[in-house]
Design a protein around this motif. Structure first.
Motif, mmCIF file in Angstrom:
data_model
loop_
_atom_site.group_PDB
_atom_site.id
_atom_site.type_symbol
_atom_site.label_atom_id
_atom_site.label_comp_id
_atom_site.label_asym_id
_atom_site.label_seq_id
_atom_site.Cartn_x
_atom_site.Cartn_y
_atom_site.Cartn_z
ATOM 1 N N LEU A 50 10.958 -2.941 2.403
ATOM 2 C CA LEU A 50 9.977 -2.337 3.293
ATOM 3 C C LEU A 50 8.738 -3.225 3.373
ATOM 4 N N ASP A 51 8.295 -3.527 4.586
ATOM 5 C CA ASP A 51 7.072 -4.303 4.804
ATOM 6 C C ASP A 51 6.113 -3.506 5.664
ATOM 7 N N THR A 52 4.838 -3.585 5.352
ATOM 8 C CA THR A 52 3.814 -2.996 6.207
ATOM 9 C C THR A 52 3.475 -3.990 7.305
ATOM 10 N N ALA A 53 3.780 -3.635 8.549
ATOM 11 C CA ALA A 53 3.532 -4.536 9.667
ATOM 12 C C ALA A 53 2.107 -4.382 10.196
ATOM 13 N N ALA A 54 1.608 -3.162 10.241
ATOM 14 C CA ALA A 54 0.255 -2.848 10.706
ATOM 15 C C ALA A 54 -0.042 -1.424 10.251
ATOM 16 N N VAL A 55 -1.248 -0.967 10.526
ATOM 17 C CA VAL A 55 -1.603 0.390 10.127
ATOM 18 C C VAL A 55 -0.656 1.383 10.819
ATOM 19 N N GLY A 56 0.039 2.181 10.023
ATOM 20 C CA GLY A 56 0.941 3.180 10.581
ATOM 21 C C GLY A 56 2.279 2.645 11.045
ATOM 22 N N ILE A 57 2.572 1.368 10.779
ATOM 23 C CA ILE A 57 3.842 0.778 11.200
ATOM 24 C C ILE A 57 4.507 0.126 9.994
ATOM 25 N N LEU A 58 5.731 0.537 9.717
ATOM 26 C CA LEU A 58 6.506 -0.032 8.624
ATOM 27 C C LEU A 58 7.791 -0.635 9.182
#
Length: 221
Positions: A50-58
């Motif tokens: 799992l990577d955090t791409a942006a705020v509220g987007i995984l």
């Protein structure tokens, strides 16, 4: 081999259930493969991160021997759009790898060491490395057998950064699992292309069923 990217919508109840338990996420991913050979073979297994791409987007990344069908995960935890997930063949990249190439990399791993349960015990178990310098050295110690070296900076320090360092506890059946994880970002140099392909296909370290071990690479800027 295939590389898939799935967009997780953390606002959905089903997504929150999966995100709260690596065991639940593992089960959902396993359900994407009707044929066991598409999930795991002797020379390749399914890995995820799992990577955090942006705020509220995984983003959920999956490398697998066969092509997954993630329709059930879209209904549970994804975005109901045509771009809910993308899958691309991975073989071309694997075939192109050569010694001497430098790549940017990301890895979420479970850096551990073995030790005795008590001072007078003959039994051993795995313990998570907790200090950043131990976690960095864990990766360096394994890099040669994995077909690469971690690049160095001008000050001769390893070109790697650590983030999302955490210890998770979750249920598995009637018991619990405690997992120490850390995400590494940095630069690497390939030293043995066959060993490196093996690493990309089978992962690094323990906890692979629970989102650890997947090494991904990208061209350096």
């Amino acid at each position: 081999m295939y590389l898939s990217r799935f967009i997780v919508d953390p606002a959905r109840r089903g997504a929150r259930k999966l995100l709260a338990s690596p065991q639940a996420m593992h089960a959902a991913i396993r359900g994407a493969f009707a044929d066991p050979a598409d999930y795991e073979r002797a020379d390749a297994r399914t890995l995820w991160r799992l990577d955090t791409a942006a705020v509220g987007i995984l983003h959920l990344y999956i490398v697998s021997p066969g092509q997954p069908d993630l329709t059930h995960m879209v209904a549970q935890a994804g975005r109901g759009t045509a771009e809910a997930w993308q899958t691309r063949a991975y073989g071309g990249l694997l075939a192109s790898l050569q010694p001497g190439q430098q790549w940017a990399f990301r890895l979420t791993a479970n850096p551990t060491h073995s030790g005795r349960k008590t001072a007078d015990s003959k039994e051993t178990q795995r313990f998570g490395h907790l200090r950043p310098e131990q976690q960095t050295q864990w990766l360096i110690d394994r890099s040669a057998r994995c077909g690469f070296t971690v690049a160095t900076q001008q000050n001769n320090e390893p070109n790697v950064g650590l983030h999302h360092r955490q210890t998770q506890t979750f249920r598995r059946g009637a018991g619990t699992v405690t997992l120490t994880t850390v995400t590494y970002d940095g630069l690497l140099d390939i030293t043995d292309a066959d060993a490196f392909r093996h690493t990309l296909s089978l992962g690094i370290g323990h906890g692979k069923a629970y989102g650890c071990g997947l090494l991904t690479i990208a061209p350096t800027r």
